[in-house]
Design an enzyme around this catalytic site. Structure first.
Site, PDB file in Angstrom:
ATOM      1  N   PHE A   1       0.857  -1.186   0.000  1.00  0.00           N
ATOM      2  CA  PHE A   1       0.000   0.000   0.000  1.00  0.00           C
ATOM      3  C   PHE A   1       0.888   1.229   0.000  1.00  0.00           C
ATOM      4  CE2 PHE A   1      -2.451   3.456   1.776  1.00  0.00           C
ATOM      5  CZ  PHE A   1      -3.644   3.359   1.066  1.00  0.00           C
ATOM      6  N   ASP A  18       9.191   2.622   1.404  1.00  0.00           N
ATOM      7  CA  ASP A  18       8.027   3.346   1.909  1.00  0.00           C
ATOM      8  C   ASP A  18       7.966   3.107   3.416  1.00  0.00           C
ATOM      9  OD1 ASP A  18       5.522   4.102   2.801  1.00  0.00           O
ATOM     10  OD2 ASP A  18       4.439   3.320   1.060  1.00  0.00           O
ATOM     11  N   LYS A  69       2.750  10.142   8.416  1.00  0.00           N
ATOM     12  CA  LYS A  69       2.089   9.666   9.635  1.00  0.00           C
ATOM     13  C   LYS A  69       2.770  10.141  10.916  1.00  0.00           C
ATOM     14  CE  LYS A  69      -0.458   5.688   7.789  1.00  0.00           C
ATOM     15  NZ  LYS A  69      -1.810   6.092   8.190  1.00  0.00           N
TER      16      LYS A  69
END
Length: 427
Positions: A157, A248, A277
């Site tokens: 993702f 990532d 985040k």
């Protein structure tokens, strides 16, 4: 120093058991807000530490943390002070000018990672977009590849923009959004033979693999840690053929794994990696980091209006400094081990329903067996009723991502709730 002591010293007193004077109306909300989320029937309005309260005054132990985002929990005094200080000083100016706070944050990241350069944006998807653009330019200008291909993993993702959902190896996120962006190819995660085969097979005419974009630990893909040998062979392969290795770290970075960066678990350094985040502790910020040799962007080739403004960088820097000052990484390691051991004990009591507990630090997954009628959502909903917030990672994995300041007491309470929930959902 405990979170509660810090709260008391800075005169922050969240009224945790008071309900909102205005009743929340979900129907009115749904009339005006697009239904892009499958929302749980819960409206939250306050938080302190690892706890949040809904509009009815009910308290919840928060093991979602904005999905691995609220690094320091809710209303942490260091963040409150940074927000107040920066908003009164300067909150936004254009990147046409030097922004001292941006330089300070970039220096902290460079000093605490393998990176030489940082580009700031607003989210993980934007950070990954920047990495994709950087990889394509590097492939064109340095590797002389006319049509570069980026390898990503199945079940990955990487975001919700058109390029990043194409990079995401999960068809459910791509449905109805075609035509997708060309130039991506998927391989199984932790399978080096598949990567080597793809590199060979895709070397044809003007097409060639120019980069690999991969998560050190797959978050949305089921909390699946990377295999050390696999990542070391990835690094060796990229070095041999001269392509970029990009990580990532949007979900796993900034201490979530028990180390500052996920790549530290794998014994390799990426050429490019991304963060978001936890970097801002809940304030929207993203970043792409790169080593100097592949920093090929020139002025005007990439930008972000809000990226790296004084406000977000000032607050993010306070998060970074607090991680060090309060030895939070040590807490992540200790409490992560505590949580995993407790979940494994529960799993042993339910061998017909739970297949595995896995993770790093404070990103952990409890996988429900494929042949069990239970789903992750069943467990999450039942836990919510008992005052514990959890989040699925796919159909069969329950994800545990509490704030990094979580305590022994919090972990024990969460484990008690999970055990109670398992009794209920397996009855």
């Amino acid at each position: 120093m405990s979170f509660q002591t810090l709260v008391e010293q800075t005169e922050i007193h969240p009224e945790g058991n008071s309900a909102s004077s205005t009743p929340f109306d979900a129907d009115s909300f749904n009339e005006v807000v697009m239904s892009t989320y499958g929302r749980f029937p819960l409206a939250l309005e306050r938080g302190s530490g690892c706890r949040v309260w809904d509009t009815q005054g009910k308290e919840y132990l928060d093991f979602v943390a904005g999905i691995a985002t609220c690094t320091l929990g809710h209303a942490h005094p260091a963040m409150v002070a940074a927000v107040n200080r920066q908003i009164q000083k300067l909150h936004h100016v254009s990147n046409l000018y030097y922004i001292p706070e941006q330089g300070e944050l970039a220096k902290w990241i460079v000093d605490h990672s393998c990176a030489d350069r940082v580009f700031f944006c607003n989210s993980g998807a934007e950070a990954n977009e920047a990495a994709i653009k950087l990889a394509r330019k590097y492939a064109h200008t340095v590797l002389d590849i006319a049509n570069p291909i980026i390898l990503t993993a199945n079940a990955s993702f990487h975001g919700r923009t058109l390029a990043t959902i194409t990079a995401t190896g999960q068809p459910k996120y791509q449905k109805h959004f075609d035509p997708l962006v060309p130039g991506f190819h998927y391989v199984p995660y932790n399978d080096i033979a598949a990567v080597e085969a793809a590199v060979t097979e895709l070397d044809e005419g003007n097409y060639r693999v120019g980069a690999i974009l991969i998560e050190p630990l797959q978050g949305e893909g089921g909390v699946r840690p990377g295999d050390v040998a696999y990542f070391q062979k990835l690094r060796q392969l990229c070095d041999e053929i001269g392509i970029l290795l990009m990580f990532d770290e949007v979900q796993v970075g900034m201490g979530r794994s028990g180390k500052l960066w996920g790549y530290e678990h794998l014994g390799v350094e990426p050429d490019v990696f991304t963060s978001a985040k936890g970097l801002g502790g809940g304030i929207p910020i993203g970043a792409m980091m790169a080593k100097k040799f592949c920093d090929v962007f020139q002025p005007g080739e990439h930008a972000s209006t809000f990226g790296g403004n004084p406000f977000v960088c000032g607050v993010a820097l306070s998060v970074c400094q607090t991680l060090e000052k309060e030895n939070i990484l040590e807490n992540v390691q200790e409490q992560g081990a505590h949580l995993r051991e407790g979940l494994k004990m529960i799993a042993r009591k339910y061998p017909d329903h739970i297949s595995e507990v896995r993770g790093w630090g404070l990103i952990n997954g409890m996988e429900i067996k494929a042949d069990s009628q239970l789903t992750a959502a069943d467990v999450v909903k039942a836990a919510m009723d008992e005052g514990l917030l959890l989040v699925p990672a796919g159909l069969k994995v329950v994800r545990f991502v509490p704030p990094l300041i979580v305590t022994d007491t919090d972990i024990n309470q969460a484990l008690q709730v999970v055990e109670k929930v398992m009794v209920k959902v397996t009855a």
